[in-house]
Design an enzyme around this catalytic site. Sequence first.
Site: not given
Ligand code: NCD
Length: 314
Positions: A61-62, A90, A111, A139
Site C-alpha cells: 500500500r504505502t 553492496k 521505508r 509511520h
Molecule cells: C503498516 C506498516 O507498514 O506499518 N502497513 C501499511 O503501511 N499500511 C501496518 C503493518 O504492516 O501491519
Amino acid sequence: MSANKGNAFLGRHFVDALDFSPQEYDALLDLARAIHRDPAAYAQACRGKLLATLFFEPSTRTRLSFEAAMLRLGGQIITVADPQTSSAAKGESLADTIRTVAGYADIIVMRHPKEGAAKLAALHSPVPIINGGDGAREHPTQTLTDLFTIREYRGRLEGLTVAFCGDLRYGRTVHSLIKALACRKDNRFVLISPEELRLPDTVKEEVKNLGRVEVRELERMEGALGEADVLYMTRVQKERFFNEEDYIRLRDFYVLTRDRLREMKEDAIVMHPLPRVSEIAYEVDQDKRAVYFQQARLGVLARMALIASILGVT
Ligand code: NCD
C-alpha cells in the site's frame, strides 16, 4: 497550477507525526477532499516533477499509493522496491544512497527497518524526505490517511473514543496516530493488547504530555468495544519478533468476528492499516462499519495532498 511560495509545507520533511500541527493536518485533509471532488484540476499539478520511492522493507500500500498519487498528479516516479537490487546490498551507507537519489528526484519516500533511518536521511537530503515507516517507530503518512478516514466517516477528529487493538508495541501506525489524535480535544484512548505487546512507555509518556487525554489499558477485547467510536485493529508484527514461538502464541490473541462486532455502536468504524492476517475475520468485511479498504483508497488522496503541498504546487 502554479508554485505557491507562501505554502507552509514547501520543501519540508515529514518524518514524525508531530512534524505537522493539527491545523496543518486539517489543511492537508481539506486539500485531499478538494482533490477528491475535482481530480481533473490536479491532474497536471506535478508535471515535470519526479518522486523516488526507496523501500528497504516490504510494502504494498504505502509504496504503490505514493506512486499512484504522484502519477495521478501528473508527475513521474523512480523506485527501488527491493533492497537486494540496490547498492545497499553492496554496503553503501544510507546517507550516501540518499545524497545520490536526491540528485535524481525532487522528493523521496523511504521505508527502512531501522528506527530513526528517515531522520538520518533527512539530515543528509537536500530534497524532502517522507517517512514511509522506520522500523517499529513511526509511520506518519499512514496517520494522514487514518485521520482522513476518521474525518470522512465520523465527521470530526475530536471528542472520540478510539480503541487500538493488537500489537501496540511494534505497530508503528499506532504510535504515529495516537500522538496526532492526542493533540486534539477530548479524545479518549482504550489500548487493548497482551501484556508483551503494550504501547511502549516512551510513547505513552509523549501522549500524556500532549494534552489532557484519558488512556485506559486492557488485555481483553470483550466489554471494551461498546464504547469505541473508532476501533483500530493491527496485525502482530511478525518481522519484529526475535522468536517464532512468541509470534505464534500472540498471533491469534484477538480475532474480530461478526459476533464481537455486535457489541459495537452502530455508527462506530473499524479501521486497519492493512495487511490483515487473522485479526479480522473475513465475515466482518461485509459490515458497513468495516472501512479498512476504503481507508486504503483514501490513502492515495491523502498522499496526493501531501506531495502537492510539499512540492509547492497546490
Ligand atoms: C503498516 C506498516 O507498514 O506499518 N502497513 C501499511 O503501511 N499500511 C501496518 C503493518 O504492516 O501491519
